[in-house]
Motif scaffolding. Structure first.
Motif, PDB file in Angstrom:
ATOM      1  N   VAL A   2       0.895  -1.144   0.160  1.00  0.00           N
ATOM      2  CA  VAL A   2       0.091   0.027   0.147  1.00  0.00           C
ATOM      3  C   VAL A   2       0.972   1.013  -0.050  1.00  0.00           C
ATOM      4  N   PRO A   3       0.884   2.157  -1.111  1.00  0.00           N
ATOM      5  CA  PRO A   3       1.791   3.420  -1.065  1.00  0.00           C
ATOM      6  C   PRO A   3       1.496   4.231   0.182  1.00  0.00           C
ATOM      7  N   SER A   4       2.470   4.954   0.698  1.00  0.00           N
ATOM      8  CA  SER A   4       2.272   5.938   1.635  1.00  0.00           C
ATOM      9  C   SER A   4       1.387   7.044   1.245  1.00  0.00           C
ATOM     10  N   VAL A   5       0.979   7.821   2.232  1.00  0.00           N
ATOM     11  CA  VAL A   5       0.361   9.210   1.775  1.00  0.00           C
ATOM     12  C   VAL A   5       1.388  10.033   0.828  1.00  0.00           C
ATOM     13  N   LYS A   6       2.730  10.122   1.481  1.00  0.00           N
ATOM     14  CA  LYS A   6       3.845  10.792   0.793  1.00  0.00           C
ATOM     15  C   LYS A   6       3.868  10.358  -0.620  1.00  0.00           C
ATOM     16  N   GLU A   7       3.791   9.245  -0.851  1.00  0.00           N
ATOM     17  CA  GLU A   7       4.270   8.426  -2.181  1.00  0.00           C
ATOM     18  C   GLU A   7       2.733   8.882  -3.249  1.00  0.00           C
ATOM     19  N   LEU A   8       1.711   8.932  -2.510  1.00  0.00           N
ATOM     20  CA  LEU A   8       0.403   9.339  -3.515  1.00  0.00           C
ATOM     21  C   LEU A   8       0.545  10.870  -3.580  1.00  0.00           C
ATOM     22  N   LEU A   9       1.009  11.558  -2.645  1.00  0.00           N
ATOM     23  CA  LEU A   9       1.124  13.147  -2.912  1.00  0.00           C
ATOM     24  C   LEU A   9       2.182  13.524  -4.074  1.00  0.00           C
ATOM     25  N   VAL A  10       3.304  12.684  -4.119  1.00  0.00           N
ATOM     26  CA  VAL A  10       4.062  12.583  -5.367  1.00  0.00           C
ATOM     27  C   VAL A  10       3.338  12.278  -6.535  1.00  0.00           C
ATOM     28  N   GLN A  11       2.509  11.356  -6.647  1.00  0.00           N
ATOM     29  CA  GLN A  11       1.972  10.917  -7.791  1.00  0.00           C
ATOM     30  C   GLN A  11       0.596  11.916  -8.185  1.00  0.00           C
ATOM     31  N   LEU A  12       0.102  12.653  -7.187  1.00  0.00           N
ATOM     32  CA  LEU A  12      -0.827  13.552  -7.277  1.00  0.00           C
ATOM     33  C   LEU A  12      -0.129  14.544  -8.091  1.00  0.00           C
ATOM     34  N   LYS A  13       1.041  15.245  -7.746  1.00  0.00           N
ATOM     35  CA  LYS A  13       1.629  16.243  -8.348  1.00  0.00           C
ATOM     36  C   LYS A  13       2.006  15.888  -9.542  1.00  0.00           C
ATOM     37  N   GLU A  14       2.464  14.628 -10.080  1.00  0.00           N
ATOM     38  CA  GLU A  14       2.773  14.375 -11.251  1.00  0.00           C
ATOM     39  C   GLU A  14       1.622  14.230 -12.156  1.00  0.00           C
ATOM     40  N   GLN A  15       0.550  13.799 -11.569  1.00  0.00           N
ATOM     41  CA  GLN A  15      -0.681  13.514 -12.368  1.00  0.00           C
ATOM     42  C   GLN A  15      -1.325  15.110 -12.856  1.00  0.00           C
ATOM     43  N   ILE A  16      -1.032  15.930 -12.170  1.00  0.00           N
ATOM     44  CA  ILE A  16      -1.365  17.524 -12.717  1.00  0.00           C
ATOM     45  C   ILE A  16      -0.478  17.898 -13.847  1.00  0.00           C
ATOM     46  N   GLN A  17       0.637  17.407 -13.722  1.00  0.00           N
ATOM     47  CA  GLN A  17       1.541  17.902 -14.759  1.00  0.00           C
ATOM     48  C   GLN A  17       0.985  17.070 -16.159  1.00  0.00           C
ATOM     49  N   ARG A  18       0.583  15.796 -16.146  1.00  0.00           N
ATOM     50  CA  ARG A  18       0.293  15.238 -17.233  1.00  0.00           C
ATOM     51  C   ARG A  18      -0.938  15.684 -17.720  1.00  0.00           C
ATOM     52  N   MET A  19      -1.923  16.087 -16.807  1.00  0.00           N
ATOM     53  CA  MET A  19      -3.202  16.771 -17.306  1.00  0.00           C
ATOM     54  C   MET A  19      -3.049  17.934 -18.278  1.00  0.00           C
ATOM     55  N   LYS A  20      -2.045  18.752 -18.001  1.00  0.00           N
ATOM     56  CA  LYS A  20      -1.442  19.872 -19.004  1.00  0.00           C
ATOM     57  C   LYS A  20      -1.051  19.429 -20.167  1.00  0.00           C
TER      58      LYS A  20
END
Length: 155
Positions: A85-103
């Protein structure tokens, strides 16, 4: 991505990230009475659902591990978690990466009609707007859970 849609998504995401990043790690896996999940689950759920809405996860997107569906899809719960299970810190990194991909999503994509309407929505752009609403709703749940947990710990 249309400028207004992207700005709205970015505003919602940045608010979400700021609030989650400020949480004490000791509360993210507490499931308070009256709630179905934990803050940790909500963070992973927001990431996973946004990936579904915007990138067709898990069939069309491999940006997230496939097991995120078993961990964070609607109807799942931490009590059933097994394995990594990914940590919250790992999920936060993925959320930041995801917003870049949205662009990188072409603006014209948001006008595309869906093959099948989803919750009465007919275009990809309408589903993206639903993603903003979804994220804000889960941020509200996280904020409520934080207050309940901290209140219980103060007693």
């Amino acid at each position: 991505m249309s400028e207004l849609l992207f700005k709205s998504f970015e505003f919602a995401r940045n608010s979400f990230l700021k609030n989650v990043d400020a949480l004490d790690e000791s509360i993210v896996d507490v499931q308070p009475a009256g709630f179905n999940n934990t803050i940790h689950w909500h963070v992973g759920h927001v990431l996973t659902v946004a990936e579904q809405f915007l990138f067709g996860f898990p069939k069309k997107s491999t940006n997230l591990p496939a097991n995120y569906m078993e961990l964070f899809a609607t109807g799942t719960k931490p009590a059933d978690w097994n394995g990594d299970v990914p940590s919250v810190k790992e999920l936060l990194v993925q959320l930041k990466e995801q917003i870049q991909r949205m662009k990188e999503i072409p603006a014209e994509s948001f006008n595309e009609k869906l093959k099948t309407p989803f919750l009465g929505l007919e275009t990809f752009g309408e589903v993206a707007h639903l993603g903003i609403f979804h994220e804000a709703a889960h941020l509200g749940q996280i904020q409520a859970m934080k207050r309940v947990i901290e209140s219980a710990q103060a007693k």
